[in-house]
Design a protein around this motif. Structure first.
Motif, PDB file in Angstrom:
ATOM      1  N   THR A  70       0.836  -1.209   0.000  1.00  0.00           N
ATOM      2  CA  THR A  70       0.000   0.000   0.000  1.00  0.00           C
ATOM      3  C   THR A  70       0.866   1.253   0.000  1.00  0.00           C
ATOM      4  OG1 THR A  70      -1.719  -1.183   1.211  1.00  0.00           O
ATOM      5  CG2 THR A  70      -1.822   1.221   1.234  1.00  0.00           C
ATOM      6  N   GLU A  71       1.930   1.270   0.801  1.00  0.00           N
ATOM      7  CA  GLU A  71       2.821   2.425   0.855  1.00  0.00           C
ATOM      8  C   GLU A  71       3.496   2.642  -0.488  1.00  0.00           C
ATOM      9  OE1 GLU A  71       6.495   4.592   1.332  1.00  0.00           O
ATOM     10  OE2 GLU A  71       6.442   2.442   1.008  1.00  0.00           O
ATOM     11  N   HIS A  72       3.900   1.547  -1.147  1.00  0.00           N
ATOM     12  CA  HIS A  72       4.529   1.663  -2.460  1.00  0.00           C
ATOM     13  C   HIS A  72       3.554   2.224  -3.492  1.00  0.00           C
ATOM     14  CE1 HIS A  72       7.344   0.761  -5.646  1.00  0.00           C
ATOM     15  NE2 HIS A  72       6.389   0.128  -6.301  1.00  0.00           N
ATOM     16  N   VAL A  73       2.319   1.749  -3.467  1.00  0.00           N
ATOM     17  CA  VAL A  73       1.308   2.251  -4.400  1.00  0.00           C
ATOM     18  C   VAL A  73       1.016   3.724  -4.128  1.00  0.00           C
ATOM     19  CG1 VAL A  73      -1.140   2.074  -5.044  1.00  0.00           C
ATOM     20  CG2 VAL A  73       0.265   0.013  -4.859  1.00  0.00           C
ATOM     21  N   MET A  74       0.868   4.087  -2.862  1.00  0.00           N
ATOM     22  CA  MET A  74       0.528   5.474  -2.522  1.00  0.00           C
ATOM     23  C   MET A  74       1.658   6.438  -2.891  1.00  0.00           C
ATOM     24  SD  MET A  74      -2.532   5.360  -1.485  1.00  0.00           S
ATOM     25  CE  MET A  74      -2.775   6.961  -0.773  1.00  0.00           C
ATOM     26  N   THR A  75       2.901   6.028  -2.724  1.00  0.00           N
ATOM     27  CA  THR A  75       4.007   6.925  -3.076  1.00  0.00           C
ATOM     28  C   THR A  75       4.204   7.017  -4.581  1.00  0.00           C
ATOM     29  OG1 THR A  75       5.595   5.133  -2.780  1.00  0.00           O
ATOM     30  CG2 THR A  75       5.251   6.624  -0.904  1.00  0.00           C
ATOM     31  N   SER A  76       3.736   6.025  -5.334  1.00  0.00           N
ATOM     32  CA  SER A  76       3.901   6.081  -6.783  1.00  0.00           C
ATOM     33  C   SER A  76       2.806   6.919  -7.459  1.00  0.00           C
ATOM     34  CB  SER A  76       3.913   4.674  -7.371  1.00  0.00           C
ATOM     35  OG  SER A  76       2.647   4.078  -7.235  1.00  0.00           O
ATOM     36  N   LEU A  77       1.735   7.234  -6.754  1.00  0.00           N
ATOM     37  CA  LEU A  77       0.680   8.073  -7.323  1.00  0.00           C
ATOM     38  C   LEU A  77       1.167   9.515  -7.432  1.00  0.00           C
ATOM     39  CD1 LEU A  77      -2.433   6.769  -5.365  1.00  0.00           C
ATOM     40  CD2 LEU A  77      -1.846   6.323  -7.747  1.00  0.00           C
ATOM     41  N   PRO A  78       0.688  10.238  -8.442  1.00  0.00           N
ATOM     42  CA  PRO A  78       1.108  11.642  -8.570  1.00  0.00           C
ATOM     43  C   PRO A  78       0.545  12.476  -7.418  1.00  0.00           C
ATOM     44  CG  PRO A  78      -0.554  11.089 -10.209  1.00  0.00           C
ATOM     45  CD  PRO A  78      -0.198   9.829  -9.507  1.00  0.00           C
ATOM     46  N   GLN A  79       1.335  13.432  -6.970  1.00  0.00           N
ATOM     47  CA  GLN A  79       0.927  14.328  -5.903  1.00  0.00           C
ATOM     48  C   GLN A  79       0.068  15.454  -6.476  1.00  0.00           C
ATOM     49  OE1 GLN A  79       1.682  13.820  -2.626  1.00  0.00           O
ATOM     50  NE2 GLN A  79       2.511  11.866  -3.349  1.00  0.00           N
ATOM     51  N   PRO A  80      -0.811  16.043  -5.681  1.00  0.00           N
ATOM     52  CA  PRO A  80      -1.596  17.177  -6.176  1.00  0.00           C
ATOM     53  C   PRO A  80      -0.663  18.311  -6.610  1.00  0.00           C
ATOM     54  CG  PRO A  80      -2.406  16.429  -4.043  1.00  0.00           C
ATOM     55  CD  PRO A  80      -1.155  15.685  -4.322  1.00  0.00           C
ATOM     56  N   GLY A  81      -0.926  18.874  -7.755  1.00  0.00           N
ATOM     57  CA  GLY A  81      -0.090  19.943  -8.287  1.00  0.00           C
ATOM     58  C   GLY A  81       0.946  19.420  -9.257  1.00  0.00           C
ATOM     59  N   GLU A  82       1.235  18.152  -9.279  1.00  0.00           N
ATOM     60  CA  GLU A  82       2.188  17.592 -10.235  1.00  0.00           C
ATOM     61  C   GLU A  82       1.556  17.438 -11.613  1.00  0.00           C
ATOM     62  OE1 GLU A  82       3.797  13.881  -9.021  1.00  0.00           O
ATOM     63  OE2 GLU A  82       4.846  14.703  -7.300  1.00  0.00           O
ATOM     64  N   VAL A  83       0.248  17.263 -11.655  1.00  0.00           N
ATOM     65  CA  VAL A  83      -0.451  17.033 -12.916  1.00  0.00           C
ATOM     66  C   VAL A  83      -1.430  18.178 -13.133  1.00  0.00           C
ATOM     67  CG1 VAL A  83      -1.945  15.451 -14.170  1.00  0.00           C
ATOM     68  CG2 VAL A  83      -0.270  14.553 -12.567  1.00  0.00           C
ATOM     69  N   ASP A  84      -1.389  18.779 -14.348  1.00  0.00           N
ATOM     70  CA  ASP A  84      -2.363  19.827 -14.682  1.00  0.00           C
ATOM     71  C   ASP A  84      -3.681  19.177 -15.019  1.00  0.00           C
ATOM     72  OD1 ASP A  84      -0.521  21.844 -14.362  1.00  0.00           O
ATOM     73  OD2 ASP A  84       0.201  21.657 -16.424  1.00  0.00           O
TER      74      ASP A  84
END
Length: 95
Positions: A70-84
């Motif tokens: 779960t931690e690996h999946v959550m850290t691999s998701l884009p953070q808010p502001g990284e994607v327009d």
């Protein structure tokens, strides 16, 4: 020891018996059987406790593995502001 007991006489044997009882070296059979039953009960309780502890340890190991994934999946998701908004994310592109 046999010669010593023969020389003690009745009073000596009585004194020896009282001394053995008072020091705990001579106990009734029922007391001994009760002690053995209590020992067996505690051994069984310990065995059951150890089985439960091993089961808990296995469950915790599995939960830790799920937490790592779960931690690996959550850290691999884009953070808010990284994607327009409205832009497409290319998952194959290196970061």
């Amino acid at each position: 020891m046999g010669m010593l007991i023969g020389q003690l006489g009745a009073g000596g044997l009585l004194s020896l018996g009282v001394w053995l009882i008072l020091t705990g070296r001579l106990v009734p059979r029922s007391t001994l059987l009760d002690a053995w039953r209590q020992r067996d009960t505690w051994q069984e309780a310990h065995r059951q406790s150890e089985e439960a502890r091993h089961g808990d340890r296995d469950q915790i190991r599995q939960l830790l593995e799920v937490a790592r994934v779960t931690e690996h999946v959550m850290t691999s998701l884009p953070q808010p502001g990284e994607v327009d908004r409205g832009t497409r994310v290319d998952e194959a592109a290196p970061r």
